[in-house]
Motif scaffolding. Structure first.
Motif, PDB file in Angstrom:
ATOM      1  N   MET A 183      37.014  16.287  33.309  1.00  0.00           N
ATOM      2  CA  MET A 183      37.069  17.524  34.041  1.00  0.00           C
ATOM      3  C   MET A 183      36.335  17.349  35.357  1.00  0.00           C
ATOM      4  SD  MET A 183      37.273  20.704  31.619  1.00  0.00           S
ATOM      5  CE  MET A 183      36.799  21.583  33.026  1.00  0.00           C
ATOM      6  N   ASN A 184      36.986  17.724  36.410  1.00  0.00           N
ATOM      7  CA  ASN A 184      36.382  17.644  37.731  1.00  0.00           C
ATOM      8  C   ASN A 184      36.649  18.966  38.442  1.00  0.00           C
ATOM      9  OD1 ASN A 184      35.423  17.019  40.244  1.00  0.00           O
ATOM     10  ND2 ASN A 184      36.891  15.400  40.646  1.00  0.00           N
ATOM     11  N   ASP A 185      35.627  19.825  38.506  1.00  0.00           N
ATOM     12  CA  ASP A 185      35.753  21.124  39.159  1.00  0.00           C
ATOM     13  C   ASP A 185      35.716  20.915  40.665  1.00  0.00           C
ATOM     14  OD1 ASP A 185      35.544  23.672  40.154  1.00  0.00           O
ATOM     15  OD2 ASP A 185      33.770  24.216  39.013  1.00  0.00           O
ATOM     16  N   PHE A 186      36.732  21.408  41.373  1.00  0.00           N
ATOM     17  CA  PHE A 186      36.701  21.298  42.831  1.00  0.00           C
ATOM     18  C   PHE A 186      36.754  22.677  43.498  1.00  0.00           C
ATOM     19  CE2 PHE A 186      41.146  20.803  41.690  1.00  0.00           C
ATOM     20  CZ  PHE A 186      41.863  21.483  42.662  1.00  0.00           C
ATOM     21  N   THR A 187      36.241  23.679  42.784  1.00  0.00           N
ATOM     22  CA  THR A 187      36.248  25.045  43.289  1.00  0.00           C
ATOM     23  C   THR A 187      35.161  25.278  44.333  1.00  0.00           C
ATOM     24  OG1 THR A 187      36.967  25.737  41.087  1.00  0.00           O
ATOM     25  CG2 THR A 187      36.247  27.474  42.556  1.00  0.00           C
ATOM     26  N   GLN A 188      34.140  24.495  44.334  1.00  0.00           N
ATOM     27  CA  GLN A 188      32.917  24.700  45.109  1.00  0.00           C
ATOM     28  C   GLN A 188      32.271  26.015  44.676  1.00  0.00           C
ATOM     29  OE1 GLN A 188      32.946  25.441  49.332  1.00  0.00           O
ATOM     30  NE2 GLN A 188      31.067  24.277  49.604  1.00  0.00           N
ATOM     31  N   SER A 189      31.961  26.060  43.380  1.00  0.00           N
ATOM     32  CA  SER A 189      31.340  27.253  42.821  1.00  0.00           C
ATOM     33  C   SER A 189      30.494  26.847  41.625  1.00  0.00           C
ATOM     34  CB  SER A 189      32.408  28.247  42.384  1.00  0.00           C
ATOM     35  OG  SER A 189      33.104  27.731  41.261  1.00  0.00           O
ATOM     36  N   LYS A 190      29.952  27.823  40.970  1.00  0.00           N
ATOM     37  CA  LYS A 190      29.174  27.616  39.743  1.00  0.00           C
ATOM     38  C   LYS A 190      29.882  28.331  38.595  1.00  0.00           C
ATOM     39  CE  LYS A 190      25.807  25.524  41.849  1.00  0.00           C
ATOM     40  NZ  LYS A 190      25.852  24.095  41.894  1.00  0.00           N
ATOM     41  N   LEU A 191      31.199  28.210  38.545  1.00  0.00           N
ATOM     42  CA  LEU A 191      31.979  28.919  37.540  1.00  0.00           C
ATOM     43  C   LEU A 191      32.174  28.135  36.246  1.00  0.00           C
ATOM     44  CD1 LEU A 191      34.653  30.550  39.875  1.00  0.00           C
ATOM     45  CD2 LEU A 191      32.867  31.725  38.586  1.00  0.00           C
ATOM     46  N   ASP A 192      31.585  26.945  36.132  1.00  0.00           N
ATOM     47  CA  ASP A 192      31.738  26.147  34.912  1.00  0.00           C
ATOM     48  C   ASP A 192      31.328  26.911  33.664  1.00  0.00           C
ATOM     49  OD1 ASP A 192      32.678  24.075  36.404  1.00  0.00           O
ATOM     50  OD2 ASP A 192      30.868  22.870  36.272  1.00  0.00           O
ATOM     51  N   TYR A 193      30.363  27.801  33.803  1.00  0.00           N
ATOM     52  CA  TYR A 193      29.915  28.596  32.662  1.00  0.00           C
ATOM     53  C   TYR A 193      31.070  29.387  32.053  1.00  0.00           C
ATOM     54  CZ  TYR A 193      27.587  32.151  29.911  1.00  0.00           C
ATOM     55  OH  TYR A 193      27.212  32.968  28.884  1.00  0.00           O
ATOM     56  N   TYR A 194      32.043  29.738  32.854  1.00  0.00           N
ATOM     57  CA  TYR A 194      33.153  30.580  32.416  1.00  0.00           C
ATOM     58  C   TYR A 194      34.383  29.792  31.975  1.00  0.00           C
ATOM     59  CZ  TYR A 194      30.321  34.181  34.574  1.00  0.00           C
ATOM     60  OH  TYR A 194      29.289  35.012  34.905  1.00  0.00           O
ATOM     61  N   VAL A 195      34.276  28.487  31.871  1.00  0.00           N
ATOM     62  CA  VAL A 195      35.407  27.652  31.466  1.00  0.00           C
ATOM     63  C   VAL A 195      35.339  27.400  29.961  1.00  0.00           C
ATOM     64  CG1 VAL A 195      36.460  25.358  31.653  1.00  0.00           C
ATOM     65  CG2 VAL A 195      35.614  26.510  33.700  1.00  0.00           C
ATOM     66  N   GLN A 196      36.464  27.605  29.295  1.00  0.00           N
ATOM     67  CA  GLN A 196      36.594  27.233  27.891  1.00  0.00           C
ATOM     68  C   GLN A 196      37.638  26.128  27.800  1.00  0.00           C
ATOM     69  OE1 GLN A 196      34.959  28.089  24.911  1.00  0.00           O
ATOM     70  NE2 GLN A 196      36.143  26.303  24.272  1.00  0.00           N
ATOM     71  N   LEU A 197      37.252  25.006  27.221  1.00  0.00           N
ATOM     72  CA  LEU A 197      38.145  23.862  27.042  1.00  0.00           C
ATOM     73  C   LEU A 197      38.346  23.631  25.551  1.00  0.00           C
ATOM     74  CD1 LEU A 197      39.626  21.277  28.076  1.00  0.00           C
ATOM     75  CD2 LEU A 197      37.389  20.127  27.974  1.00  0.00           C
ATOM     76  N   ASP A 198      39.600  23.546  25.137  1.00  0.00           N
ATOM     77  CA  ASP A 198      39.961  23.157  23.771  1.00  0.00           C
ATOM     78  C   ASP A 198      40.816  21.905  23.889  1.00  0.00           C
ATOM     79  OD1 ASP A 198      38.762  25.550  23.147  1.00  0.00           O
ATOM     80  OD2 ASP A 198      40.578  26.527  22.447  1.00  0.00           O
ATOM     81  N   VAL A 199      40.584  20.935  23.007  1.00  0.00           N
ATOM     82  CA  VAL A 199      41.259  19.644  23.100  1.00  0.00           C
ATOM     83  C   VAL A 199      41.896  19.284  21.766  1.00  0.00           C
ATOM     84  CG1 VAL A 199      40.930  17.179  23.559  1.00  0.00           C
ATOM     85  CG2 VAL A 199      39.602  18.856  24.838  1.00  0.00           C
ATOM     86  N   ALA A 200      43.075  18.674  21.822  1.00  0.00           N
ATOM     87  CA  ALA A 200      43.741  18.141  20.636  1.00  0.00           C
ATOM     88  C   ALA A 200      44.304  16.770  20.981  1.00  0.00           C
ATOM     89  CB  ALA A 200      44.856  19.067  20.170  1.00  0.00           C
TER      90      ALA A 200
END
Length: 151
Positions: free
Chosen positions: A1-18
């Protein structure tokens, strides 16, 4: 995962993986499918009130999360298909440290989620146990593994 939003929104990301492998049911031509569902848990109602220090809205609308997902396949495999929300995408895998890697940009507006699946095909051979490694996240990342007939 590479956030390129230029923000601190990672707290609001939910990732589910299969991850799913046919290495034990089709050992002469195994496939390896990786699926990531990425959700933005910011609601449309919350977005306007996010502080500028969290969501500066410099390059994207306030509350939008832009992420490059990079999927890696097993050594020796090749990427065959990429879908986003079930729709085929034209993506090319490039080698990285002996593995094929595919980058898929995902843009999630507040309350949105997208599901990305990348399938790799490999030659006959020993691949070892199916496992997933992912970027550490603020929230727990559920990981589902399926490798029928493997011990």
């Amino acid at each position: 995962m590479n956030d390129f939003t230029q923000s601190k929104l990672d707290y609001y990301v939910q990732l589910d993986v299969a991850a799913e492998s046919t290495q034990c049911t089709a050992p002469d031509a195994p496939s390896f499918a990786l699926t990531a569902t990425l959700a933005n848990t910011v609601t449309p109602e919350m977005a306007p009130d996010l502080p500028r220090s969290i969501a500066p809205a410099r390059y994207f609308e306030k509350g939008r999360i832009a992420t490059n997902l990079v999927f890696y396949g097993p050594v020796g495999s090749k990427s065959a298909t990429v879908t986003v929300d079930g729709k085929a995408q034209d993506r090319t895998s490039l080698p990285h440290r002996g593995r094929p890697a595919v980058m898929v940009p995902v843009y999630n507006d507040p309350g949105q989620q997208h599901t990305v699946t990348v399938q790799f095909h490999g030659p006959a051979g020993e691949y070892g146990p199916l496992e997933v490694r992912h970027t550490p996240m603020v929230r727990e990342v559920p990981v589902a593994l399926s490798a029928p007939n493997c011990d």
